[in-house]
Design a protein around this motif. Structure first.
Motif, PDB file in Angstrom:
ATOM      1  N   ILE A  17     -11.762   3.583  -8.668  1.00 23.29           N
ATOM      2  CA  ILE A  17     -13.015   3.664  -9.416  1.00 23.29           C
ATOM      3  C   ILE A  17     -13.140   5.008 -10.122  1.00 23.29           C
ATOM      4  CG2 ILE A  17     -15.525   3.767  -9.176  1.00 23.29           C
ATOM      5  CD1 ILE A  17     -15.170   1.673  -6.879  1.00 23.29           C
ATOM      6  N   GLU A  18     -12.859   6.093  -9.412  1.00 23.64           N
ATOM      7  CA  GLU A  18     -13.018   7.427 -10.001  1.00 23.64           C
ATOM      8  C   GLU A  18     -12.026   7.687 -11.125  1.00 23.64           C
ATOM      9  OE1 GLU A  18     -12.698  10.160  -6.745  1.00 23.64           O
ATOM     10  OE2 GLU A  18     -14.795   9.878  -6.158  1.00 23.64           O
ATOM     11  N   ASN A  19     -10.791   7.197 -10.969  1.00 26.32           N
ATOM     12  CA  ASN A  19      -9.745   7.488 -11.949  1.00 26.32           C
ATOM     13  C   ASN A  19      -9.453   6.333 -12.896  1.00 26.32           C
ATOM     14  OD1 ASN A  19      -8.977  10.165 -10.903  1.00 26.32           O
ATOM     15  ND2 ASN A  19      -8.476   8.987  -9.081  1.00 26.32           N
ATOM     16  N   ARG A  20     -10.139   5.210 -12.685  1.00 27.69           N
ATOM     17  CA  ARG A  20      -9.875   4.000 -13.457  1.00 27.69           C
ATOM     18  C   ARG A  20      -8.375   3.695 -13.433  1.00 27.69           C
ATOM     19  NH1 ARG A  20     -14.231   2.013 -15.253  1.00 27.69           N
ATOM     20  NH2 ARG A  20     -13.342   0.567 -16.733  1.00 27.69           N
ATOM     21  N   ALA A  21      -7.808   3.832 -12.247  1.00 29.31           N
ATOM     22  CA  ALA A  21      -6.366   3.708 -12.041  1.00 29.31           C
ATOM     23  C   ALA A  21      -5.956   2.252 -11.860  1.00 29.31           C
ATOM     24  CB  ALA A  21      -5.957   4.506 -10.805  1.00 29.31           C
ATOM     25  N   THR A  22      -4.670   2.027 -12.005  1.00 23.99           N
ATOM     26  CA  THR A  22      -4.095   0.705 -11.766  1.00 23.99           C
ATOM     27  C   THR A  22      -3.679   0.602 -10.306  1.00 23.99           C
ATOM     28  OG1 THR A  22      -1.889   1.481 -12.331  1.00 23.99           O
ATOM     29  CG2 THR A  22      -3.214   0.576 -14.130  1.00 23.99           C
ATOM     30  N   VAL A  23      -3.362  -0.603  -9.882  1.00 23.95           N
ATOM     31  CA  VAL A  23      -2.873  -0.824  -8.527  1.00 23.95           C
ATOM     32  C   VAL A  23      -1.573  -0.054  -8.330  1.00 23.95           C
ATOM     33  CG1 VAL A  23      -1.907  -2.573  -6.969  1.00 23.95           C
ATOM     34  CG2 VAL A  23      -4.001  -3.052  -8.222  1.00 23.95           C
ATOM     35  N   ARG A  24      -0.722  -0.070  -9.339  1.00 26.82           N
ATOM     36  CA  ARG A  24       0.560   0.630  -9.261  1.00 26.82           C
ATOM     37  C   ARG A  24       0.363   2.132  -9.085  1.00 26.82           C
ATOM     38  NH1 ARG A  24       5.800  -0.809 -12.647  1.00 26.82           N
ATOM     39  NH2 ARG A  24       5.023  -2.820 -11.989  1.00 26.82           N
ATOM     40  N   ALA A  25      -0.577   2.707  -9.834  1.00 28.94           N
ATOM     41  CA  ALA A  25      -0.844   4.148  -9.731  1.00 28.94           C
ATOM     42  C   ALA A  25      -1.396   4.510  -8.351  1.00 28.94           C
ATOM     43  CB  ALA A  25      -1.819   4.584 -10.823  1.00 28.94           C
ATOM     44  N   ALA A  26      -2.273   3.675  -7.817  1.00 28.51           N
ATOM     45  CA  ALA A  26      -2.832   3.929  -6.486  1.00 28.51           C
ATOM     46  C   ALA A  26      -1.746   3.827  -5.420  1.00 28.51           C
ATOM     47  CB  ALA A  26      -3.960   2.948  -6.192  1.00 28.51           C
ATOM     48  N   ALA A  27      -0.866   2.852  -5.558  1.00 28.67           N
ATOM     49  CA  ALA A  27       0.217   2.691  -4.597  1.00 28.67           C
ATOM     50  C   ALA A  27       1.134   3.905  -4.612  1.00 28.67           C
ATOM     51  CB  ALA A  27       1.013   1.429  -4.911  1.00 28.67           C
ATOM     52  N   LYS A  28       1.432   4.392  -5.787  1.00 25.33           N
ATOM     53  CA  LYS A  28       2.295   5.567  -5.905  1.00 25.33           C
ATOM     54  C   LYS A  28       1.628   6.799  -5.308  1.00 25.33           C
ATOM     55  CE  LYS A  28       5.170   7.927  -9.292  1.00 25.33           C
ATOM     56  NZ  LYS A  28       5.555   8.010 -10.691  1.00 25.33           N
ATOM     57  N   LYS A  29       0.341   6.978  -5.565  1.00 24.73           N
ATOM     58  CA  LYS A  29      -0.390   8.146  -5.074  1.00 24.73           C
ATOM     59  C   LYS A  29      -0.416   8.183  -3.545  1.00 24.73           C
ATOM     60  CE  LYS A  29      -4.278  11.033  -5.257  1.00 24.73           C
ATOM     61  NZ  LYS A  29      -3.965  11.993  -4.242  1.00 24.73           N
ATOM     62  N   TYR A  30      -0.628   7.029  -2.911  1.00 21.75           N
ATOM     63  CA  TYR A  30      -0.772   6.974  -1.462  1.00 21.75           C
ATOM     64  C   TYR A  30       0.522   6.600  -0.727  1.00 21.75           C
ATOM     65  CZ  TYR A  30      -5.705   7.673  -2.144  1.00 21.75           C
ATOM     66  OH  TYR A  30      -6.917   8.216  -2.489  1.00 21.75           O
ATOM     67  N   GLY A  31       1.592   6.351  -1.467  1.00 19.64           N
ATOM     68  CA  GLY A  31       2.873   6.062  -0.838  1.00 19.64           C
ATOM     69  C   GLY A  31       2.933   4.746  -0.095  1.00 19.64           C
ATOM     70  N   ILE A  32       2.258   3.747  -0.625  1.00 16.24           N
ATOM     71  CA  ILE A  32       2.285   2.407  -0.032  1.00 16.24           C
ATOM     72  C   ILE A  32       2.658   1.413  -1.114  1.00 16.24           C
ATOM     73  CG2 ILE A  32       0.666   2.884   1.845  1.00 16.24           C
ATOM     74  CD1 ILE A  32      -1.565   1.777   0.176  1.00 16.24           C
ATOM     75  N   SER A  33       2.905   0.174  -0.742  1.00 11.68           N
ATOM     76  CA  SER A  33       3.330  -0.825  -1.718  1.00 11.68           C
ATOM     77  C   SER A  33       2.145  -1.370  -2.519  1.00 11.68           C
ATOM     78  CB  SER A  33       4.038  -1.983  -1.013  1.00 11.68           C
ATOM     79  OG  SER A  33       3.116  -2.754  -0.286  1.00 11.68           O
ATOM     80  N   LYS A  34       2.466  -1.929  -3.677  1.00 15.94           N
ATOM     81  CA  LYS A  34       1.431  -2.554  -4.505  1.00 15.94           C
ATOM     82  C   LYS A  34       0.812  -3.739  -3.782  1.00 15.94           C
ATOM     83  CE  LYS A  34       4.158  -3.462  -7.814  1.00 15.94           C
ATOM     84  NZ  LYS A  34       4.695  -4.072  -9.024  1.00 15.94           N
ATOM     85  N   SER A  35       1.627  -4.432  -3.012  1.00 16.51           N
ATOM     86  CA  SER A  35       1.131  -5.584  -2.247  1.00 16.51           C
ATOM     87  C   SER A  35       0.065  -5.161  -1.247  1.00 16.51           C
ATOM     88  CB  SER A  35       2.273  -6.258  -1.497  1.00 16.51           C
ATOM     89  OG  SER A  35       3.291  -6.629  -2.378  1.00 16.51           O
ATOM     90  N   THR A  36       0.301  -4.034  -0.591  1.00 14.18           N
ATOM     91  CA  THR A  36      -0.661  -3.530   0.388  1.00 14.18           C
ATOM     92  C   THR A  36      -1.963  -3.135  -0.289  1.00 14.18           C
ATOM     93  OG1 THR A  36       1.151  -2.732   1.758  1.00 14.18           O
ATOM     94  CG2 THR A  36      -1.026  -1.827   2.204  1.00 14.18           C
ATOM     95  N   VAL A  37      -1.851  -2.454  -1.428  1.00 17.50           N
ATOM     96  CA  VAL A  37      -3.054  -2.053  -2.168  1.00 17.50           C
ATOM     97  C   VAL A  37      -3.841  -3.292  -2.566  1.00 17.50           C
ATOM     98  CG1 VAL A  37      -3.922  -0.961  -4.276  1.00 17.50           C
ATOM     99  CG2 VAL A  37      -2.032   0.080  -3.027  1.00 17.50           C
ATOM    100  N   HIS A  38      -3.151  -4.272  -3.121  1.00 18.39           N
ATOM    101  CA  HIS A  38      -3.824  -5.484  -3.585  1.00 18.39           C
ATOM    102  C   HIS A  38      -4.471  -6.240  -2.422  1.00 18.39           C
ATOM    103  CE1 HIS A  38      -4.819  -8.660  -6.280  1.00 18.39           C
ATOM    104  NE2 HIS A  38      -4.151  -9.544  -5.576  1.00 18.39           N
TER     105      HIS A  38
END
Length: 82
Positions: A17-38
């Motif tokens: 919400i704060e960064n208007r980021a994508t799922v991919r960007a959030a996954a990269k930032k936190y070191g987890i998979s896109k599947s987990t984020v989703h």
């Protein structure tokens, strides 16, 4: 980032919400998979923080609608050598 799934889901939602980021960007930032984020955002978050889920859902839908444009831009950069 492992640990309490509720905390992780809230933290991911706030980041997106704060960064208007994508799922991919959030996954990269936190070191987890896109599947987990989703999964955290679409399945776990609505069960315990519905208002935060509604906010992040709008951004995810916007990103989904724009992804074909981002893909075209990335391809253009690739072949132009940028």
């Amino acid at each position: 980032m492992k640990g309490n799934m509720e905390e992780r889901a809230c933290e991911l939602a706030v980041y997106i919400i704060e960064n208007r980021a994508t799922v991919r960007a959030a996954a990269k930032k936190y070191g987890i998979s896109k599947s987990t984020v989703h999964k955290d955002l679409s399945e776990r978050l609505p069960t315990f923080n519905h208002t935060l889920y509604l906010q992040v859902k709008d951004i995810l839908e916007e990103n989904k609608a724009e992804r074909h444009i981002r893909g075209g831009i990335a391809t253009r950069r690739k072949y132009k050598g940028e």
